[in-house]
Design a protein around this motif. Structure first.
Motif, PDB file in Angstrom:
ATOM      1  N   CYS A 171       0.799  -1.241   0.000  1.00  0.00           N
ATOM      2  CA  CYS A 171       0.000   0.000   0.000  1.00  0.00           C
ATOM      3  C   CYS A 171       0.827   1.285   0.000  1.00  0.00           C
ATOM      4  CB  CYS A 171      -0.953   0.056   1.204  1.00  0.00           C
ATOM      5  SG  CYS A 171      -1.958  -1.417   1.432  1.00  0.00           S
ATOM      6  N   ARG A 180      -5.789   1.754   0.208  1.00  0.00           N
ATOM      7  CA  ARG A 180      -6.284   0.770   1.174  1.00  0.00           C
ATOM      8  C   ARG A 180      -5.792  -0.637   0.873  1.00  0.00           C
ATOM      9  NH1 ARG A 180     -12.615   2.080   1.040  1.00  0.00           N
ATOM     10  NH2 ARG A 180     -12.136   1.923  -1.169  1.00  0.00           N
ATOM     11  N   SER A 181      -5.219  -0.814  -0.297  1.00  0.00           N
ATOM     12  CA  SER A 181      -4.620  -2.098  -0.672  1.00  0.00           C
ATOM     13  C   SER A 181      -3.458  -1.808  -1.620  1.00  0.00           C
ATOM     14  CB  SER A 181      -5.670  -3.027  -1.300  1.00  0.00           C
ATOM     15  OG  SER A 181      -6.326  -2.390  -2.367  1.00  0.00           O
ATOM     16  N   ASP A 221      -7.393  -1.015  -4.884  1.00  0.00           N
ATOM     17  CA  ASP A 221      -8.591  -0.466  -4.227  1.00  0.00           C
ATOM     18  C   ASP A 221      -9.486   0.297  -5.200  1.00  0.00           C
ATOM     19  OD1 ASP A 221      -7.050   1.768  -4.655  1.00  0.00           O
ATOM     20  OD2 ASP A 221      -6.899   2.357  -2.552  1.00  0.00           O
TER      21      ASP A 221
END
Length: 218
Positions: free
Chosen positions: A44, A64-65, A85
């Motif tokens: 991330c 978020r990812s 994300d």
């Protein structure tokens, strides 16, 4: 990181081994002045490396990812990133902060890039769309849609003309006119996935090349 000098047996040597990411790297690009390296990772984070010092200068967190693609602005202190994300983010490197988040994709991003004049951002995702964004307003300028089951994987702006070459999962490259948003031409399907593409330097501005499994084709 390796330094390449000339040809014909000139020095090729390792200059730095840059650490900092605890997870796998997913992409990297030099800034316009070649003084910094911007990288993204599965963890991330986005990191900016100072090449004169050989160390991390900034770490940016906001996705978020995993981060799938990063690209520095050709003139300003900005970086665009895309992630799994589904978000496209614009970062101000001086403020070390995300200043805009573009939401228009419904699946993981495959590629993001600034246009050569720095006015637009392009993004490509697994939802079958490539989107052009206005950097100043943050609004979508145009969505380039692909047929069902096909998604864009890589793209490249022409450095001289208002053209965008897009490679897709059907192993075909399409050349788009960014004034009319028409497809000017397509290639025959390659025998393996297209891994990279670009425009031929100092040549006809519409001449592009693709790279597949061990083959470079113009």
């Amino acid at each position: 990181m390796w330094r390449l000098r000339g040809s014909g047996g000139d020095v090729v040597r390792n200059v730095w081994k840059l650490g900092g990411h605890p997870s796998a790297l997913t992409g990297g690009a030099f800034d316009a002045k070649e003084q910094a390296l911007i990288t993204g990772s599965d963890g991330c984070a986005i990191k900016q490396y100072d090449l004169s010092a050989g160390k991390v200068a900034r770490t940016l967190n906001g996705h978020r990812s995993g981060v799938t693609s990063v690209h520095p602005h050709p003139f300003g202190e900005f970086v665009v990133s895309g992630g799994t994300d589904t978000h496209v983010k614009i970062w101000d490197m001086r403020k070390r902060a995300c200043i805009q988040t573009y939401k228009g994709h419904a699946a993981a991003l495959n590629a993001v890039r600034f246009s050569p004049d720095g006015r637009w951002v392009a993004s490509a995702a697994n939802d079958g769309k490539a989107i052009l964004w206005d950097l100043t307003t943050g609004r979508s300028v145009r969505t380039l849609a692909f047929r069902s089951g096909v998604h864009p994987t890589h793209f490249e702006f022409s450095p001289h003309e208002f053209l965008l070459a897009i490679a897709a999962s059907d192993r075909v490259m399409r050349l788009w006119d960014l004034e009319t948003f028409d497809v000017l031409g397509t290639t025959f399907p390659e025998s393996s996935p297209i891994r990279a593409l670009g425009f031929v330097p100092d040549a006809d501005p519409s001449r592009a090349f693709t790279a597949t499994g061990g083959v470079l084709r113009e």
